[in-house]
Design a protein around this motif. Structure first.
Motif, PDB file in Angstrom:
ATOM      1  N   ASN A 167       0.806  -1.228   0.000  1.00 56.07           N
ATOM      2  CA  ASN A 167       0.000   0.000   0.000  1.00 56.07           C
ATOM      3  C   ASN A 167       0.839   1.279   0.000  1.00 56.07           C
ATOM      4  O   ASN A 167       0.304   2.358   0.222  1.00 56.07           O
ATOM      5  CB  ASN A 167      -0.970   0.004   1.186  1.00 56.07           C
ATOM      6  CG  ASN A 167      -1.861  -1.225   1.187  1.00 56.07           C
ATOM      7  OD1 ASN A 167      -2.433  -1.592   0.159  1.00 56.07           O
ATOM      8  ND2 ASN A 167      -1.967  -1.883   2.331  1.00 56.07           N
ATOM      9  N   GLN A 168       2.140   1.169  -0.265  1.00 60.24           N
ATOM     10  CA  GLN A 168       3.004   2.336  -0.387  1.00 60.24           C
ATOM     11  C   GLN A 168       3.455   2.480  -1.839  1.00 60.24           C
ATOM     12  O   GLN A 168       3.814   1.497  -2.487  1.00 60.24           O
ATOM     13  CB  GLN A 168       4.240   2.196   0.496  1.00 60.24           C
ATOM     14  CG  GLN A 168       3.942   2.086   1.978  1.00 60.24           C
ATOM     15  CD  GLN A 168       5.215   1.979   2.793  1.00 60.24           C
ATOM     16  OE1 GLN A 168       6.199   2.685   2.540  1.00 60.24           O
ATOM     17  NE2 GLN A 168       5.229   1.096   3.766  1.00 60.24           N
ATOM     18  N   ALA A 169       3.463   3.703  -2.326  1.00 60.81           N
ATOM     19  CA  ALA A 169       3.963   3.960  -3.681  1.00 60.81           C
ATOM     20  C   ALA A 169       5.482   3.911  -3.665  1.00 60.81           C
ATOM     21  O   ALA A 169       6.130   4.627  -2.908  1.00 60.81           O
ATOM     22  CB  ALA A 169       3.480   5.318  -4.167  1.00 60.81           C
ATOM     23  N   LEU A 170       6.045   3.042  -4.496  1.00 65.82           N
ATOM     24  CA  LEU A 170       7.492   2.893  -4.596  1.00 65.82           C
ATOM     25  C   LEU A 170       7.957   3.387  -5.964  1.00 65.82           C
ATOM     26  O   LEU A 170       7.376   3.023  -6.988  1.00 65.82           O
ATOM     27  CB  LEU A 170       7.896   1.429  -4.422  1.00 65.82           C
ATOM     28  CG  LEU A 170       7.505   0.764  -3.101  1.00 65.82           C
ATOM     29  CD1 LEU A 170       7.892  -0.713  -3.123  1.00 65.82           C
ATOM     30  CD2 LEU A 170       8.153   1.469  -1.921  1.00 65.82           C
ATOM     31  N   SER A 171       8.984   4.203  -5.965  1.00 62.73           N
ATOM     32  CA  SER A 171       9.504   4.706  -7.235  1.00 62.73           C
ATOM     33  C   SER A 171      10.260   3.597  -7.960  1.00 62.73           C
ATOM     34  O   SER A 171      10.691   2.601  -7.363  1.00 62.73           O
ATOM     35  CB  SER A 171      10.437   5.890  -6.991  1.00 62.73           C
ATOM     36  OG  SER A 171      11.637   5.460  -6.374  1.00 62.73           O
ATOM     37  N   ARG A 172      10.451   3.792  -9.245  1.00 65.53           N
ATOM     38  CA  ARG A 172      11.241   2.831 -10.008  1.00 65.53           C
ATOM     39  C   ARG A 172      12.655   2.735  -9.465  1.00 65.53           C
ATOM     40  O   ARG A 172      13.250   1.663  -9.442  1.00 65.53           O
ATOM     41  CB  ARG A 172      11.243   3.222 -11.489  1.00 65.53           C
ATOM     42  CG  ARG A 172       9.911   2.975 -12.183  1.00 65.53           C
ATOM     43  CD  ARG A 172       9.895   3.521 -13.595  1.00 65.53           C
ATOM     44  NE  ARG A 172       8.639   3.194 -14.271  1.00 65.53           N
ATOM     45  CZ  ARG A 172       7.515   3.887 -14.113  1.00 65.53           C
ATOM     46  NH1 ARG A 172       7.492   4.948 -13.281  1.00 65.53           N
ATOM     47  NH2 ARG A 172       6.414   3.529 -14.757  1.00 65.53           N
ATOM     48  N   GLN A 173      13.212   3.865  -9.029  1.00 65.55           N
ATOM     49  CA  GLN A 173      14.572   3.838  -8.498  1.00 65.55           C
ATOM     50  C   GLN A 173      14.649   3.044  -7.202  1.00 65.55           C
ATOM     51  O   GLN A 173      15.614   2.306  -6.968  1.00 65.55           O
ATOM     52  CB  GLN A 173      15.090   5.267  -8.270  1.00 65.55           C
ATOM     53  CG  GLN A 173      16.581   5.318  -7.932  1.00 65.55           C
ATOM     54  CD  GLN A 173      17.444   4.772  -9.063  1.00 65.55           C
ATOM     55  OE1 GLN A 173      17.308   5.160 -10.210  1.00 65.55           O
ATOM     56  NE2 GLN A 173      18.355   3.855  -8.727  1.00 65.55           N
ATOM     57  N   GLN A 174      13.633   3.189  -6.335  1.00 58.58           N
ATOM     58  CA  GLN A 174      13.615   2.402  -5.103  1.00 58.58           C
ATOM     59  C   GLN A 174      13.562   0.911  -5.405  1.00 58.58           C
ATOM     60  O   GLN A 174      14.278   0.107  -4.790  1.00 58.58           O
ATOM     61  CB  GLN A 174      12.414   2.800  -4.240  1.00 58.58           C
ATOM     62  CG  GLN A 174      12.562   4.131  -3.541  1.00 58.58           C
ATOM     63  CD  GLN A 174      11.316   4.495  -2.761  1.00 58.58           C
ATOM     64  OE1 GLN A 174      10.224   4.534  -3.320  1.00 58.58           O
ATOM     65  NE2 GLN A 174      11.471   4.762  -1.484  1.00 58.58           N
ATOM     66  N   LEU A 175      12.721   0.535  -6.341  1.00 57.96           N
ATOM     67  CA  LEU A 175      12.633  -0.872  -6.720  1.00 57.96           C
ATOM     68  C   LEU A 175      13.926  -1.355  -7.365  1.00 57.96           C
ATOM     69  O   LEU A 175      14.380  -2.476  -7.115  1.00 57.96           O
ATOM     70  CB  LEU A 175      11.453  -1.078  -7.669  1.00 57.96           C
ATOM     71  CG  LEU A 175      10.072  -0.875  -7.035  1.00 57.96           C
ATOM     72  CD1 LEU A 175       8.991  -0.785  -8.115  1.00 57.96           C
ATOM     73  CD2 LEU A 175       9.744  -2.008  -6.067  1.00 57.96           C
TER      74      LEU A 175
END
Length: 226
Positions: A167-175
């Motif tokens: 339920n948290q938005a994760l950026s592409r960089q974080q992933l």
């Protein structure tokens, strides 16, 4: 668990890394304070093991910066300092635990396990769950209801990252940082490719797609869909 080790003694760092990997933890290593802090702020770690004396930035200042960023990462501070005032200073900087050098590796591993249990309520010693989806953290297998999912190692790590941050938005960089562990030659577009692979396999095993695209940001795992 995902563990960050910040230790400038490279021989000791290799020994600790090997011991942690033998316990089936994912481990990233930094040898300087600034690079270690950058990894801690962007890598979504369960536990960080941090040496007190480091080049560029010391352990207590790293702890303070992590706490200022309001991250839930558990912090274990390593130091040759053993005076009571040093322990107090380390804990007051934001560390959750303190271990004096020299130490037994068995104690280090036990403290890491304890910190993982204490500060990550979604993590059991063996499984990570979201609805009908179950990840076996030791065997690196996944199933949705009774159906086993045939995932590659990269797909499994991506799924683990999404569920741990439900339920948290994760950026592409974080992933990218989590799944590819700071590999320099991997582009953010690779995240989109593997999300599509993972979606295809999840949809074959369930009724709805639990991975939500967050426009302009990245992706979110919606736990109610799982």
């Amino acid at each position: 668990m995902r563990v960050l080790l910040i230790e400038d003694d490279r021989k000791l760092a290799r020994l600790i890394e090997r011991a942690l990997r033998d316990e089936h933890h994912q481990v990233d290593v930094a040898y300087e304070g600034d690079s270690g802090l950058d990894m801690a702020l962007h890598g979504m770690y369960d536990v960080a093991v941090i040496d007190w004396m480091l080049p560029e930035r010391d352990g207590p200042s790293i702890c303070r910066a992590i706490r200022a960023a309001k991250l839930s990462t558990s912090l274990l501070l390593l130091t040759a300092r053993s005076q009571i005032e040093d322990r107090v200073a380390g804990l007051d900087s934001g560390a959750d635990d303190y271990l004096s050098k020299p130490f037994a590796f068995e104690e280090l591993l036990a403290r890491v396990r304890a910190l993982g249990r204490r500060f990550n309520s979604t993590l059991s010693s063996e499984e990570l769950r979201s609805g009908e989806l179950v990840l076996d953290l030791r065997a690196h297998t996944a199933r949705r209801a009774a159906q086993q999912l045939d995932l590659t190692a990269t797909e499994w790590n991506l799924l683990e990252c999404l569920i741990r941050n439900s339920n948290q938005a994760l950026s592409r960089q974080q992933l990218l940082d989590y799944v590819w562990s700071y590999e320099r030659d991997v582009q953010p577009s690779m995240v989109d490719v593997y999300v599509s692979y993972l979606r295809r396999k999840l949809e074959q095993a369930g009724k709805r797609d639990p991975i939500q695209t967050v426009r302009g940001v990245g992706y979110r795992w919606v736990s109610d869909y799982a």
